[in-house]
Design a protein around this motif. Structure first.
Motif, PDB file in Angstrom:
ATOM      1  N   ASP A 198       0.935  -1.231  -0.223  1.00  0.00           N
ATOM      2  CA  ASP A 198       0.274   0.022   0.182  1.00  0.00           C
ATOM      3  C   ASP A 198       1.125   1.100   0.093  1.00  0.00           C
ATOM      4  OD1 ASP A 198      -2.574   1.730  -0.038  1.00  0.00           O
ATOM      5  OD2 ASP A 198      -2.234   1.340   2.057  1.00  0.00           O
ATOM      6  N   GLU A 199       0.491   2.324  -0.602  1.00  0.00           N
ATOM      7  CA  GLU A 199       1.178   3.602  -0.487  1.00  0.00           C
ATOM      8  C   GLU A 199       2.376   3.363  -1.212  1.00  0.00           C
ATOM      9  OE1 GLU A 199      -0.025   5.846   1.358  1.00  0.00           O
ATOM     10  OE2 GLU A 199      -1.431   5.252   2.446  1.00  0.00           O
ATOM     11  N   ALA A 200       2.550   2.873  -2.020  1.00  0.00           N
ATOM     12  CA  ALA A 200       3.777   2.285  -3.319  1.00  0.00           C
ATOM     13  C   ALA A 200       4.133   3.654  -3.514  1.00  0.00           C
ATOM     14  CB  ALA A 200       2.949   1.290  -4.378  1.00  0.00           C
ATOM     15  N   GLU A 201       3.609   4.744  -3.718  1.00  0.00           N
ATOM     16  CA  GLU A 201       4.502   5.675  -4.551  1.00  0.00           C
ATOM     17  C   GLU A 201       5.257   7.035  -3.390  1.00  0.00           C
ATOM     18  OE1 GLU A 201       0.652   6.965  -4.388  1.00  0.00           O
ATOM     19  OE2 GLU A 201       1.132   6.618  -2.285  1.00  0.00           O
ATOM     20  N   ARG A 202       6.095   5.630  -2.221  1.00  0.00           N
ATOM     21  CA  ARG A 202       6.645   6.089  -1.276  1.00  0.00           C
ATOM     22  C   ARG A 202       7.757   5.271  -1.460  1.00  0.00           C
ATOM     23  NH1 ARG A 202       3.168   5.162   4.385  1.00  0.00           N
ATOM     24  NH2 ARG A 202       2.295   7.467   4.060  1.00  0.00           N
TER      25      ARG A 202
END
Ligand SMILES: Nc1ncnc2c1ncn2[C@@H]1O[C@H](COP(=O)(O)OP(=O)(O)OP(=O)(O)O)[C@@H](O)[C@H]1O
Ligand SMILES: [Mg+2]
Length: 186
Positions: free
Chosen positions: A116-120
């Motif tokens: 999740d929140e893979a743009e990190r």
């Protein structure tokens, strides 16, 4: 998907239900405390083991400043713990001969990792994920905001492995009416 060993991208705007759906799929509400605190076992844990055996999925959310090293350590821990839980379900203690248990021990049952929140994820972390889990035939789903698919298109090796992209959309008018009519009171 889980058995296809592919990479999937899922994106959609804030609040559209990305995290909620991933948590539901991975039985996060049930399993989170056990997998995180790894404390003493209780009799209720059998349900959690069974749920993890059904999903065979690890849900991981990198923190904002996650380095590739942290990512590797945290994921390894999550996968190891999930495997131990699944094994408890498949071979409850005391039911297997020591030889049979030894043979199974250390086996990987995890089929899917959802990030999740893979743009990190920075490029090195992406590369690590691709390489590491490619070799173990584990499928990957990356969840993030719209634009995620463009962010990753700059990494051809990674992008060539992407098997599908799914966009979460808000409910349409008819769907919204349907939900409101049925669930407004609750
Ligand atoms: N399809 C849905 N059904 C029920 N509740 C929903 C649905 N979509 C969103 N919600 C509610 O909206 C809240 C936000 O959803 P969620 O955290 O899954 O969004 P998100 O897509 O992960 O957003 P972000 O991009 O900010 O991380 C949740 O607490 C959830 O209760
Ligand atoms: Mg979210």
């Amino acid at each position: 998907m889980r058995r296809g060993h592919t990479i999937g991208l899922c994106f959609g705007s804030a609040g559209v239900g990305k995290t909620l759906s991933a948590r539901r799929y991975a039985h996060y509400e049930k399993a989170h405390d056990l997998l995180t605190y790894w404390g003493p076992r209780s009799d209720n844990d059998a349900k959690i083991y069974a749920a993890l055996n059904r999903s065979r999925t690890v849900l991981y959310t990198p923190s904002v400043l996650t380095t590739p090293r942290t990512l590797k350590d945290e994921l390894t821990q999550a996968i190891t713990r999930t495997n131990m839980c699944i094994e408890q379900h498949l071979v409850p203690p005391g039911t297997a001969t020591p030889e049979a248990w030894g043979w199974r021990h250390g086996r990987n049952y995890v089929e899917l990792i959802i990030v999740d929140e893979a743009e990190r994820l920075r490029p090195a972390a992406l590369e690590l994920l691709r390489d590491r889990y490619d070799r173990d035939d584990i499928a990957l789903i990356l969840i993030g905001m719209p634009g995620l698919e463009k962010q990753f298109s700059h990494y051809p090796q990674f992008y060539s492995r992407v098997g599908f992209a799914h966009q979460y959309r808000p409910l349409g008018q008819d769907e919204l009416l349907f939900v409101l009519e049925r669930h407004w009171r609750s």
